[in-house]
Design a protein around this motif. Structure first.
Motif, PDB file in Angstrom:
ATOM      1  N   ARG A 255       0.814  -1.214   0.000  1.00 11.46           N
ATOM      2  CA  ARG A 255       0.000   0.000   0.000  1.00 11.46           C
ATOM      3  C   ARG A 255       0.847   1.264   0.000  1.00 11.46           C
ATOM      4  NH1 ARG A 255      -4.113  -0.401  -2.525  1.00 11.46           N
ATOM      5  NH2 ARG A 255      -4.666   1.676  -1.769  1.00 11.46           N
ATOM      6  N   SER A 256       2.115   1.162   0.391  1.00  6.58           N
ATOM      7  CA  SER A 256       2.977   2.352   0.399  1.00  6.58           C
ATOM      8  C   SER A 256       3.222   2.887  -1.004  1.00  6.58           C
ATOM      9  CB  SER A 256       4.317   2.036   1.076  1.00  6.58           C
ATOM     10  OG  SER A 256       5.025   1.061   0.341  1.00  6.58           O
ATOM     11  N   ALA A 257       2.965   2.072  -2.011  1.00  8.31           N
ATOM     12  CA  ALA A 257       3.160   2.498  -3.403  1.00  8.31           C
ATOM     13  C   ALA A 257       1.909   3.172  -3.972  1.00  8.31           C
ATOM     14  CB  ALA A 257       3.526   1.294  -4.269  1.00  8.31           C
ATOM     15  N   HIS A 258       0.864   3.296  -3.149  1.00  9.44           N
ATOM     16  CA  HIS A 258      -0.397   3.868  -3.613  1.00  9.44           C
ATOM     17  C   HIS A 258      -0.666   5.216  -2.944  1.00  9.44           C
ATOM     18  CE1 HIS A 258      -1.917   0.194  -5.679  1.00  9.44           C
ATOM     19  NE2 HIS A 258      -1.102  -0.394  -4.828  1.00  9.44           N
ATOM     20  N   SER A 259      -1.329   6.088  -3.688  1.00 13.68           N
ATOM     21  CA  SER A 259      -1.787   7.351  -3.124  1.00 13.68           C
ATOM     22  C   SER A 259      -2.971   7.118  -2.194  1.00 13.68           C
ATOM     23  CB  SER A 259      -2.211   8.307  -4.234  1.00 13.68           C
ATOM     24  OG  SER A 259      -1.110   8.849  -4.916  1.00 13.68           O
ATOM     25  N   ARG A 260      -3.176   8.058  -1.295  1.00 12.64           N
ATOM     26  CA  ARG A 260      -4.368   8.073  -0.437  1.00 12.64           C
ATOM     27  C   ARG A 260      -5.028   9.432  -0.605  1.00 12.64           C
ATOM     28  NH1 ARG A 260      -6.350   9.418   4.802  1.00 12.64           N
ATOM     29  NH2 ARG A 260      -7.432   7.684   5.849  1.00 12.64           N
ATOM     30  N   PHE A 261      -6.341   9.453  -0.761  1.00 12.32           N
ATOM     31  CA  PHE A 261      -7.085  10.697  -0.913  1.00 12.32           C
ATOM     32  C   PHE A 261      -8.136  10.783   0.194  1.00 12.32           C
ATOM     33  CE2 PHE A 261      -5.640   9.513  -5.140  1.00 12.32           C
ATOM     34  CZ  PHE A 261      -5.136  10.707  -5.646  1.00 12.32           C
ATOM     35  N   SER A 262      -8.360  11.981   0.693  1.00 14.91           N
ATOM     36  CA  SER A 262      -9.459  12.184   1.629  1.00 14.91           C
ATOM     37  C   SER A 262      -9.988  13.604   1.468  1.00 14.91           C
ATOM     38  CB  SER A 262      -9.044  11.906   3.081  1.00 14.91           C
ATOM     39  OG  SER A 262      -8.133  12.875   3.540  1.00 14.91           O
ATOM     40  N   MET A 263     -11.170  13.842   2.044  1.00 11.67           N
ATOM     41  CA  MET A 263     -11.879  15.094   1.847  1.00 11.67           C
ATOM     42  C   MET A 263     -12.481  15.565   3.171  1.00 11.67           C
ATOM     43  SD  MET A 263     -14.393  15.549  -1.434  1.00 11.67           S
ATOM     44  CE  MET A 263     -13.667  14.252  -2.420  1.00 11.67           C
ATOM     45  N   PRO A 264     -11.728  16.261   4.012  1.00 11.99           N
ATOM     46  CA  PRO A 264     -12.316  16.798   5.244  1.00 11.99           C
ATOM     47  C   PRO A 264     -12.964  18.164   5.014  1.00 11.99           C
ATOM     48  CG  PRO A 264      -9.943  17.111   5.261  1.00 11.99           C
ATOM     49  CD  PRO A 264     -10.273  16.408   3.979  1.00 11.99           C
ATOM     50  N   PHE A 265     -14.087  18.371   5.671  1.00 11.69           N
ATOM     51  CA  PHE A 265     -14.749  19.671   5.703  1.00 11.69           C
ATOM     52  C   PHE A 265     -14.578  20.213   7.111  1.00 11.69           C
ATOM     53  CE2 PHE A 265     -18.559  22.366   6.352  1.00 11.69           C
ATOM     54  CZ  PHE A 265     -18.443  23.228   5.264  1.00 11.69           C
TER      55      PHE A 265
END
Length: 311
Positions: A255-265
């Motif tokens: 998983r370290s080779a993958h991006s992570r995306f998130s969306m906090p408001f």
């Protein structure tokens, strides 16, 4: 890694019981999970697509939208800019901020700059303007439940957040390189604002610090949002509702080779809101910790300096 046993609440079926349920979850964890929040799945999916599209742009293109001197309030903030309070290593993330479009001539304009929009991404402004408005509605409903739990009128927070300085953050954590050293995706921190509404936590990595001093993994079911208390609500309630330390750790293995995306408001108060500790949160055992007056914007600027976004 142990899992935080946070109950998943419904904004639909749990509506009448929500004040007590969310209050209990916040007092136990500083966090809650909420499903049936009413934000359209197709709007969220479109937002994810555009987020990935933006962060895939060349760095020099993204840097056109970096506004020096604004503390990241709007537009793009480059990789390894923000640092958790008290940390020495900058976070392994880049992000984009969308704020509120104020009415013409608003006296709050001095504290809330206008939005900027990437010309390269079709539909970006329209999609995120809609998503921001949807988060606004859900946030107000959650604050209504919190108000009832605190013994306040259900709409007590409405004037406090009208034209509030809330920010929608699009977050990209790139693949973690071997030379990251001691840096992690997001160092241990507490949020500044009233409450945070987060989409994208289904991807592993978000952890909260339990009362026993152990890190606990936060894993919402698909479609649910994670909600946590920020320091502004902790201050307003004299720590009756605690702001909980959390982080985003680096992934393991492949998983370290993958991006992570998130969306906090990040749901904020009006910039001119005066902090006055709620009387019902002051007791002989819990005296007022914050007798000195300060506005929400003064508090925000103080915290932005602490995390390296302004000098």
């Amino acid at each position: 890694m142990d899992l935080a046993e946070i109950p998943v609440l419904s904004l639909d079926t749990d509506r009448e019981a929500l004040p007590a349920l969310i209050g209990e979850s916040f007092r136990t964890f500083g966090f809650a999970m909420v499903r049936d929040h009413g934000i359209a799945p197709d709007l969220i999916e479109r937002a994810w697509d555009l987020t990935r599209e933006f962060f895939a742009l060349p760095v020099e293109t993204k840097m056109r939208y970096f506004k020096a001197g604004q503390g990241g309030a709007r537009g793009y903030t480059p990789f390894r800019t923000e640092v958790a309070k008290g940390a020495t290593e900058k976070d392994l993330k880049e992000f984009w901020h969308i704020g509120r479009d104020l009415p013409e001539g608003s006296p709050l304009g001095a504290t809330m700059p206008p939005n900027v929009w990437p010309a390269e991404i079709e539909g970006f402004q329209e999609t995120f303007t809609r998503l921001y408005a949807a988060f606004d509605i859900v946030g107000a409903e959650l604050l209504s439940a919190i108000a009832i739990d605190l013994g306040l009128d259900a709409r007590w927070f409405d004037p406090a957040i009208k034209d509030g300085n809330s920010v929608l953050r699009l977050l990209h954590y790139p693949p973690v390189s071997h030379d990251a050293g001691g840096a992690i995706r997001a160092g241990a921190h507490e949020d500044i604002n009233l409450i945070t509404l987060l989409l994208g936590a289904e991807e592993a990595g978000l952890e909260l610090l339990g009362k026993n001093g152990q890190w606990l993994s936060v894993a919402p079911p698909e479609g649910a949002m994670v909600v946590n208390i920020g320091d502004m609500l902790q201050r307003l309630t004299n720590h009756v509702l605690p702001s909980t330390t959390h982080r985003v750790r680096n992934p393991d293995g492949d998983r370290s080779a993958h991006s992570r995306f998130s969306m906090p408001f990040f749901l904020h108060l009006r910039s001119d809101f005066p902090f006055v500790t709620l009387p019902q949160c002051i007791t002989a055992e819990n005296p007022d910790r914050y007798p000195q007056a300060i506005t929400a914007d003064e508090y925000l600027q103080e915290r932005l300096r602490e995390i390296g976004l302004i000098a």
